[in-house]
Design a protein around this motif. Structure first.
Motif, mmCIF file in Angstrom:
data_model
loop_
_atom_site.group_PDB
_atom_site.id
_atom_site.type_symbol
_atom_site.label_atom_id
_atom_site.label_comp_id
_atom_site.label_asym_id
_atom_site.label_seq_id
_atom_site.Cartn_x
_atom_site.Cartn_y
_atom_site.Cartn_z
ATOM 1 N N ALA A 129 1.416 -1.238 -0.070
ATOM 2 C CA ALA A 129 -0.127 0.100 0.428
ATOM 3 C C ALA A 129 0.703 1.221 -0.027
ATOM 4 O O ALA A 129 2.164 1.499 0.657
ATOM 5 C CB ALA A 129 -1.142 0.307 1.230
ATOM 6 N N ARG A 130 0.539 2.193 -0.971
ATOM 7 C CA ARG A 130 1.505 3.251 -1.154
ATOM 8 C C ARG A 130 0.950 4.590 0.286
ATOM 9 O O ARG A 130 2.296 5.332 -0.262
ATOM 10 C CB ARG A 130 1.297 3.753 -2.695
ATOM 11 N N ARG A 131 -0.054 4.750 -0.169
ATOM 12 C CA ARG A 131 -0.239 5.866 0.982
ATOM 13 C C ARG A 131 -2.320 5.189 1.136
ATOM 14 O O ARG A 131 -3.081 4.706 1.066
ATOM 15 C CB ARG A 131 -0.411 7.194 0.042
ATOM 16 N N LYS A 132 -2.352 6.494 2.849
ATOM 17 C CA LYS A 132 -3.535 6.444 2.789
ATOM 18 C C LYS A 132 -4.734 6.665 2.097
ATOM 19 O O LYS A 132 -3.951 8.011 1.597
ATOM 20 C CB LYS A 132 -3.592 7.014 4.116
ATOM 21 N N THR A 133 -5.592 6.080 2.391
ATOM 22 C CA THR A 133 -7.074 6.878 1.526
ATOM 23 C C THR A 133 -7.842 6.900 1.970
ATOM 24 O O THR A 133 -8.209 6.785 3.301
ATOM 25 C CB THR A 133 -7.291 5.286 0.142
ATOM 26 N N THR A 134 -8.901 8.382 1.307
ATOM 27 C CA THR A 134 -9.930 8.124 2.156
ATOM 28 C C THR A 134 -11.489 7.509 1.880
ATOM 29 O O THR A 134 -11.291 6.904 1.183
ATOM 30 C CB THR A 134 -10.574 9.914 2.834
ATOM 31 N N ILE A 135 -12.511 7.739 2.542
ATOM 32 C CA ILE A 135 -13.776 6.853 1.994
ATOM 33 C C ILE A 135 -14.341 6.987 0.633
ATOM 34 O O ILE A 135 -14.363 6.671 -0.530
ATOM 35 C CB ILE A 135 -14.768 6.842 3.349
ATOM 36 N N GLU A 136 -13.763 8.914 0.788
ATOM 37 C CA GLU A 136 -14.068 9.170 -0.347
ATOM 38 C C GLU A 136 -13.562 8.616 -1.988
ATOM 39 O O GLU A 136 -14.062 8.183 -2.544
ATOM 40 C CB GLU A 136 -14.232 11.179 -0.820
ATOM 41 N N GLU A 137 -11.871 8.656 -1.510
ATOM 42 C CA GLU A 137 -11.058 8.448 -2.757
ATOM 43 C C GLU A 137 -12.232 6.638 -2.927
ATOM 44 O O GLU A 137 -11.307 6.430 -4.077
ATOM 45 C CB GLU A 137 -9.982 8.171 -1.998
ATOM 46 N N ARG A 138 -11.920 5.787 -1.799
ATOM 47 C CA ARG A 138 -12.166 4.699 -2.503
ATOM 48 C C ARG A 138 -13.143 4.068 -3.199
ATOM 49 O O ARG A 138 -13.017 3.490 -3.890
ATOM 50 C CB ARG A 138 -12.359 3.788 -0.644
ATOM 51 N N ARG A 139 -14.405 5.019 -2.827
ATOM 52 C CA ARG A 139 -15.131 4.480 -3.459
ATOM 53 C C ARG A 139 -15.518 4.685 -4.841
ATOM 54 O O ARG A 139 -15.633 4.921 -6.030
ATOM 55 C CB ARG A 139 -16.666 5.749 -2.397
ATOM 56 N N GLU A 140 -14.357 5.829 -4.974
ATOM 57 C CA GLU A 140 -14.104 6.634 -6.294
ATOM 58 C C GLU A 140 -13.596 5.534 -7.049
ATOM 59 O O GLU A 140 -13.345 5.825 -8.711
ATOM 60 C CB GLU A 140 -13.701 8.298 -6.148
ATOM 61 N N ILE A 141 -12.474 4.999 -6.513
ATOM 62 C CA ILE A 141 -11.799 4.259 -7.007
ATOM 63 C C ILE A 141 -12.080 3.062 -7.251
ATOM 64 O O ILE A 141 -12.004 2.589 -7.860
ATOM 65 C CB ILE A 141 -10.366 4.079 -6.585
ATOM 66 N N VAL A 142 -13.002 2.846 -7.023
ATOM 67 C CA VAL A 142 -13.814 1.440 -7.053
ATOM 68 C C VAL A 142 -14.851 2.162 -7.928
ATOM 69 O O VAL A 142 -14.654 1.275 -9.163
ATOM 70 C CB VAL A 142 -15.229 1.409 -6.031
ATOM 71 N N GLU A 143 -15.569 2.786 -8.438
ATOM 72 C CA GLU A 143 -16.042 2.806 -9.320
ATOM 73 C C GLU A 143 -15.053 3.395 -10.659
ATOM 74 O O GLU A 143 -15.895 2.461 -11.756
ATOM 75 C CB GLU A 143 -16.951 4.366 -8.707
ATOM 76 N N TYR A 144 -13.689 4.515 -10.480
ATOM 77 C CA TYR A 144 -13.397 4.228 -12.000
ATOM 78 C C TYR A 144 -13.361 2.451 -12.761
ATOM 79 O O TYR A 144 -13.325 2.250 -12.905
ATOM 80 C CB TYR A 144 -12.731 4.479 -11.307
ATOM 81 N N CYS A 145 -13.094 1.392 -11.182
ATOM 82 C CA CYS A 145 -12.159 0.823 -11.958
ATOM 83 C C CYS A 145 -13.546 -0.195 -12.194
ATOM 84 O O CYS A 145 -12.871 -0.709 -13.322
ATOM 85 C CB CYS A 145 -11.843 -0.368 -10.871
ATOM 86 N N ILE A 146 -14.412 -0.019 -11.853
ATOM 87 C CA ILE A 146 -16.051 -1.227 -12.212
ATOM 88 C C ILE A 146 -16.296 -0.757 -13.629
ATOM 89 O O ILE A 146 -16.315 -1.242 -14.330
ATOM 90 C CB ILE A 146 -16.806 -0.887 -10.982
ATOM 91 N N ASN A 147 -16.336 0.646 -13.981
ATOM 92 C CA ASN A 147 -16.630 1.222 -14.902
ATOM 93 C C ASN A 147 -15.349 1.686 -16.139
ATOM 94 O O ASN A 147 -15.965 1.393 -17.247
ATOM 95 C CB ASN A 147 -16.875 3.004 -14.838
ATOM 96 N N HIS A 148 -14.070 0.493 -15.528
ATOM 97 C CA HIS A 148 -13.469 0.435 -16.816
ATOM 98 C C HIS A 148 -12.671 -1.215 -16.312
ATOM 99 O O HIS A 148 -11.660 -1.354 -16.618
ATOM 100 C CB HIS A 148 -11.599 1.433 -16.210
ATOM 101 N N GLU A 149 -13.904 -1.845 -16.680
ATOM 102 C CA GLU A 149 -13.521 -3.348 -17.329
ATOM 103 C C GLU A 149 -12.960 -4.241 -15.852
ATOM 104 O O GLU A 149 -12.305 -5.232 -16.167
ATOM 105 C CB GLU A 149 -13.307 -3.927 -18.163
ATOM 106 N N ARG A 150 -12.943 -3.099 -14.827
ATOM 107 C CA ARG A 150 -12.625 -3.962 -13.131
ATOM 108 C C ARG A 150 -11.357 -4.139 -14.198
ATOM 109 O O ARG A 150 -10.841 -5.135 -13.240
ATOM 110 C CB ARG A 150 -13.299 -5.296 -13.119
ATOM 111 N N ASN A 151 -10.295 -3.381 -14.391
ATOM 112 C CA ASN A 151 -8.877 -3.192 -14.656
ATOM 113 C C ASN A 151 -7.783 -2.669 -13.243
ATOM 114 O O ASN A 151 -7.656 -1.405 -13.547
ATOM 115 C CB ASN A 151 -8.275 -2.685 -15.989
ATOM 116 N N TYR A 152 -8.048 -4.243 -12.461
ATOM 117 C CA TYR A 152 -6.791 -3.806 -11.209
ATOM 118 C C TYR A 152 -5.588 -3.145 -11.503
ATOM 119 O O TYR A 152 -5.258 -2.149 -11.002
ATOM 120 C CB TYR A 152 -7.387 -4.854 -10.198
ATOM 121 N N LYS A 153 -5.338 -3.259 -12.884
ATOM 122 C CA LYS A 153 -4.129 -3.242 -12.902
ATOM 123 C C LYS A 153 -3.603 -1.444 -13.255
ATOM 124 O O LYS A 153 -3.013 -1.310 -11.962
ATOM 125 C CB LYS A 153 -3.013 -3.948 -13.375
#
Length: 224
Positions: free
Chosen positions: A123-147
């Motif tokens: 893990a590189r840095r701490k994240t807020t709940i808002e960031e985690r939600r946005e990261i999840v939304e981005y990942c799901i909307n981009h074909e779940r490209n986790y990498k």
């Protein structure tokens, strides 16, 4: 991998509905889309029209100079986070916010290497709940490209994968960081409750022994 349900035409249609007078709360409820996502769509649509939504590779590269320029643009009042995200076609507002946070903390803004290996990264840095939600939304909307998501947001592959799986299972509430939360007696099993009770009794006995010893010393002192 599942594809994003939001087509180019759909995003343009919803953006135009906003420009035609519909409110963000109305559109958010109507299409079950987050307000932040809608704001990003509209901001880009204002500038580029429907072309703003044609797929851009998740491997978009950002130089350190570009990151610095965008962070300074916000901090100097040239535009809001949403304005700069739209103006320079940055993937999301959370990405820009991360650059601004690093800039303000005098941390190095490195060139983004899309081929950087992130599978085994910590893990590189701490994240807020808002960031985690946005990261999840981005990942799901981009074909779940986790990498690519991990590399883009400067977090680890395992973090993104874990957040998405938690979201799939239990929604947004699952993204709340519960580390450091001390469970109450009602939240633990019988064995743990007994262990805690045993510790409490030992503590009480220790305090009782200390009190007895103190009283003995007081009496000895009084007899002197």
């Amino acid at each position: 991998m599942s594809k994003s349900p939001h087509t180019v035409e759909f995003r343009a249609k919803v953006s135009q509905e906003y420009l035609d007078g519909s409110s963000y709360p109305f559109l958010s409820e109507k299409y079950n889309i987050g307000k932040t996502t809608l704001q990003q769509w509209v901001a880009k649509y204002r500038l580029y029209g429907i072309s703003a939504f044609f797929k851009v590779s998740g491997n978009s590269s950002y130089s350190s100079d570009f990151k610095k320029m965008c962070a300074e643009a916000v901090l100097s009042g040239q535009g809001s986070v949403d304005d700069i995200v739209a103006r320079y076609n940055i993937s999301s507002r959370a990405v820009l916010r991360g650059w601004i946070m690093r800039y303000n903390a005098n941390r190095e803004l490195k060139d983004h290497n899309p081929k950087r290996e992130v599978y085994m990264a910590e893990a590189r840095r701490k994240t807020t709940i808002e960031e985690r939600r946005e990261i999840v939304e981005y990942c799901i909307n981009h074909e779940r490209n986790y990498k690519d998501t991990a590399s883009l947001y400067d977090v680890s592959y395992n973090q993104v994968y874990s957040w998405v799986k938690k979201y799939d299972a239990n929604g947004n509430d699952a993204l709340i960081d519960k580390r450091g939360h001390h469970k109450t007696d009602d939240e633990v099993d019988e064995l743990e409750r007994l262990r805690r009770e045993n510790l409490r009794l030992k503590s009480q006995l220790k305090e009782k022994d200390m009190l007895t010893e103190l009283l003995k010393k007081v009496k000895e002192f009084e007899r002197m």
